[in-house]
Scaffold this motif. Structure first.
Motif, PDB file in Angstrom:
ATOM      1  N   PRO A 212       0.831  -1.214   0.000  1.00 46.95           N
ATOM      2  CA  PRO A 212       0.000   0.000   0.000  1.00 46.95           C
ATOM      3  C   PRO A 212       0.862   1.260   0.000  1.00 46.95           C
ATOM      4  O   PRO A 212       2.017   1.213   0.406  1.00 46.95           O
ATOM      5  CB  PRO A 212      -0.797  -0.114   1.304  1.00 46.95           C
ATOM      6  CG  PRO A 212      -0.038  -1.059   2.154  1.00 46.95           C
ATOM      7  CD  PRO A 212       0.731  -1.966   1.243  1.00 46.95           C
ATOM      8  N   PRO A 213       0.312   2.369  -0.464  1.00 53.52           N
ATOM      9  CA  PRO A 213       1.098   3.606  -0.465  1.00 53.52           C
ATOM     10  C   PRO A 213       1.488   3.985   0.965  1.00 53.52           C
ATOM     11  O   PRO A 213       0.728   3.738   1.901  1.00 53.52           O
ATOM     12  CB  PRO A 213       0.141   4.639  -1.068  1.00 53.52           C
ATOM     13  CG  PRO A 213      -1.202   4.020  -1.057  1.00 53.52           C
ATOM     14  CD  PRO A 213      -1.033   2.540  -0.980  1.00 53.52           C
ATOM     15  N   PRO A 214       2.693   4.543   1.149  1.00 55.54           N
ATOM     16  CA  PRO A 214       3.144   4.846   2.513  1.00 55.54           C
ATOM     17  C   PRO A 214       2.258   5.889   3.185  1.00 55.54           C
ATOM     18  O   PRO A 214       1.790   6.821   2.542  1.00 55.54           O
ATOM     19  CB  PRO A 214       4.561   5.392   2.310  1.00 55.54           C
ATOM     20  CG  PRO A 214       4.612   5.828   0.881  1.00 55.54           C
ATOM     21  CD  PRO A 214       3.660   4.961   0.134  1.00 55.54           C
ATOM     22  N   VAL A 215       2.049   5.700   4.472  1.00 51.76           N
ATOM     23  CA  VAL A 215       1.275   6.667   5.255  1.00 51.76           C
ATOM     24  C   VAL A 215       2.256   7.741   5.721  1.00 51.76           C
ATOM     25  O   VAL A 215       3.362   7.425   6.153  1.00 51.76           O
ATOM     26  CB  VAL A 215       0.629   5.958   6.476  1.00 51.76           C
ATOM     27  CG1 VAL A 215      -0.105   6.960   7.355  1.00 51.76           C
ATOM     28  CG2 VAL A 215      -0.309   4.861   6.019  1.00 51.76           C
ATOM     29  N   ASP A 216       1.864   9.006   5.610  1.00 51.00           N
ATOM     30  CA  ASP A 216       2.803  10.050   6.055  1.00 51.00           C
ATOM     31  C   ASP A 216       2.981   9.970   7.573  1.00 51.00           C
ATOM     32  O   ASP A 216       2.196   9.345   8.275  1.00 51.00           O
ATOM     33  CB  ASP A 216       2.320  11.441   5.622  1.00 51.00           C
ATOM     34  CG  ASP A 216       0.969  11.808   6.196  1.00 51.00           C
ATOM     35  OD1 ASP A 216       0.758  11.542   7.393  1.00 51.00           O
ATOM     36  OD2 ASP A 216       0.127  12.360   5.461  1.00 51.00           O
ATOM     37  N   ASP A 217       4.050  10.584   8.070  1.00 49.47           N
ATOM     38  CA  ASP A 217       4.348  10.419   9.500  1.00 49.47           C
ATOM     39  C   ASP A 217       3.801  11.565  10.355  1.00 49.47           C
ATOM     40  O   ASP A 217       4.343  11.902  11.390  1.00 49.47           O
ATOM     41  CB  ASP A 217       5.855  10.220   9.723  1.00 49.47           C
ATOM     42  CG  ASP A 217       6.679  11.314   9.053  1.00 49.47           C
ATOM     43  OD1 ASP A 217       6.067  12.312   8.603  1.00 49.47           O
ATOM     44  OD2 ASP A 217       7.907  11.165   8.989  1.00 49.47           O
ATOM     45  N   ASN A 218       2.697  12.153   9.900  1.00 51.01           N
ATOM     46  CA  ASN A 218       2.058  13.194  10.714  1.00 51.01           C
ATOM     47  C   ASN A 218       1.201  12.593  11.821  1.00 51.01           C
ATOM     48  O   ASN A 218       0.730  13.300  12.693  1.00 51.01           O
ATOM     49  CB  ASN A 218       1.144  14.077   9.847  1.00 51.01           C
ATOM     50  CG  ASN A 218       1.930  14.827   8.791  1.00 51.01           C
ATOM     51  OD1 ASN A 218       3.127  15.058   8.968  1.00 51.01           O
ATOM     52  ND2 ASN A 218       1.281  15.183   7.701  1.00 51.01           N
ATOM     53  N   HIS A 219       0.957  11.294  11.723  1.00 55.03           N
ATOM     54  CA  HIS A 219       0.079  10.647  12.701  1.00 55.03           C
ATOM     55  C   HIS A 219       0.809   9.479  13.340  1.00 55.03           C
ATOM     56  O   HIS A 219       1.680   8.877  12.726  1.00 55.03           O
ATOM     57  CB  HIS A 219      -1.199  10.143  12.011  1.00 55.03           C
ATOM     58  CG  HIS A 219      -1.855  11.188  11.163  1.00 55.03           C
ATOM     59  ND1 HIS A 219      -2.543  12.248  11.697  1.00 55.03           N
ATOM     60  CD2 HIS A 219      -1.885  11.350   9.812  1.00 55.03           C
ATOM     61  CE1 HIS A 219      -2.984  13.020  10.712  1.00 55.03           C
ATOM     62  NE2 HIS A 219      -2.596  12.502   9.568  1.00 55.03           N
ATOM     63  N   ARG A 220       0.430   9.167  14.566  1.00 56.76           N
ATOM     64  CA  ARG A 220       1.079   8.043  15.254  1.00 56.76           C
ATOM     65  C   ARG A 220       0.425   6.726  14.858  1.00 56.76           C
ATOM     66  O   ARG A 220      -0.281   6.099  15.644  1.00 56.76           O
ATOM     67  CB  ARG A 220       0.984   8.237  16.760  1.00 56.76           C
ATOM     68  CG  ARG A 220       1.896   9.328  17.253  1.00 56.76           C
ATOM     69  CD  ARG A 220       1.997   9.241  18.750  1.00 56.76           C
ATOM     70  NE  ARG A 220       2.561  10.466  19.295  1.00 56.76           N
ATOM     71  CZ  ARG A 220       2.694  10.695  20.582  1.00 56.76           C
ATOM     72  NH1 ARG A 220       2.286   9.786  21.462  1.00 56.76           N
ATOM     73  NH2 ARG A 220       3.220  11.816  21.007  1.00 56.76           N
ATOM     74  N   ILE A 221       0.643   6.339  13.606  1.00 55.28           N
ATOM     75  CA  ILE A 221       0.128   5.043  13.158  1.00 55.28           C
ATOM     76  C   ILE A 221       1.267   4.048  13.312  1.00 55.28           C
ATOM     77  O   ILE A 221       2.242   4.087  12.565  1.00 55.28           O
ATOM     78  CB  ILE A 221      -0.393   5.137  11.708  1.00 55.28           C
ATOM     79  CG1 ILE A 221      -1.572   6.116  11.667  1.00 55.28           C
ATOM     80  CG2 ILE A 221      -0.813   3.765  11.196  1.00 55.28           C
ATOM     81  CD1 ILE A 221      -2.027   6.509  10.299  1.00 55.28           C
ATOM     82  N   LEU A 222       1.163   3.215  14.323  1.00 56.28           N
ATOM     83  CA  LEU A 222       2.276   2.325  14.690  1.00 56.28           C
ATOM     84  C   LEU A 222       2.089   0.937  14.097  1.00 56.28           C
ATOM     85  O   LEU A 222       0.985   0.508  13.853  1.00 56.28           O
ATOM     86  CB  LEU A 222       2.367   2.220  16.219  1.00 56.28           C
ATOM     87  CG  LEU A 222       2.557   3.558  16.961  1.00 56.28           C
ATOM     88  CD1 LEU A 222       2.382   3.357  18.452  1.00 56.28           C
ATOM     89  CD2 LEU A 222       3.927   4.134  16.671  1.00 56.28           C
TER      90      LEU A 222
END
Length: 222
Positions: A212-222
């Protein structure tokens, strides 16, 4: 859900005319459509008993024997179609379904319309029409241009109640020719669609088994 999906189609109506030739018509498997006549939905066209049913203010004649077997069809069709605008679900798609019910045939050479018809069949439990439509898509091996393919992805990946067999068709179609994914990615229409419906890209990647496309690191998706 159906609301964002509807929104995705709002920009596409005016462009379909430019892409009609790129649907199913170029494939020899569908050439029989052109000389079989139009999709018949009037009582005078048939030599068997029909019942008139009203759908979104338009009357269609439907084979009585089908309505006797599928007792919920009329109510299901009316209920489903009433919620959709003509831009999302045109009368032409309904005519294709009624035509199949009446004489097990309909004419169509637009891939997006075939996909839309398939989703309609699932939602009104028209099983034999669903299977017929799916077979037509499975037989088709021509190219669908990225503009139309973007809309097809939105329809399949964002509509409510889509059969897994249709999703499987999309997966096989996209993976059959490696360039198809790249072509879609390069398309302006696909970029626009993903601005409106960001979930489409991720859902397609998941369906195709791609990263999947990378999730930006503005959120704490661990």
């Amino acid at each position: 859900g159906s609301t964002p999906h509807g929104h995705s189609h709002s920009h596409s109506g005016h462009s379909h005319s430019h892409h009609r030739g790129d649907g199913l018509g170029h494939n020899k498997l569908f050439s029989e459509d052109s000389h079989r006549g139009s999709n018949c939905t009037k009582a005078s066209d048939f030599d068997f008993p029909t019942k008139d049913i009203a759908v979104r203010g338009k009357t269609y004649s439907v084979r009585c024997s089908y309505l006797a077997e599928a007792s919920k069809f009329e109510a299901d069709l009316q209920k489903y179609v009433d919620k959709k605008s003509k831009k999302i679900l045109s009368d032409r798609i309904i005519e294709m379904l009624i035509s199949f019910i009446n004489r097990e045939w309909y004419g169509n050479d637009i891939a997006l319309d075939e996909v839309t018809m398939n989703v309609l069949c699932t939602n009104v439990t028209a099983k034999s029409a669903f299977e017929h439509s799916l077979k037509r898509l499975q037989k088709y091996d021509g190219e669908i241009d990225p503009f139309e393919m973007s809309e097809i992805c939105a329809t399949i990946l964002c509509s409510d109640k889509v059969d897994d067999k249709l999703k499987d068709w999309l997966k096989k179609y996209m993976l059959k020719v490696p360039d198809r994914i790249e072509e879609l990615d390069r398309s302006q229409k696909w970029a626009e669609l993903n601005e409106e419906l960001p979930e489409v890209r991720a859902r397609l990647a998941e369906l195709l088994g791609l990263k999947p496309p990378p999730v930006d690191d503005n959120h704490r998706i661990l």
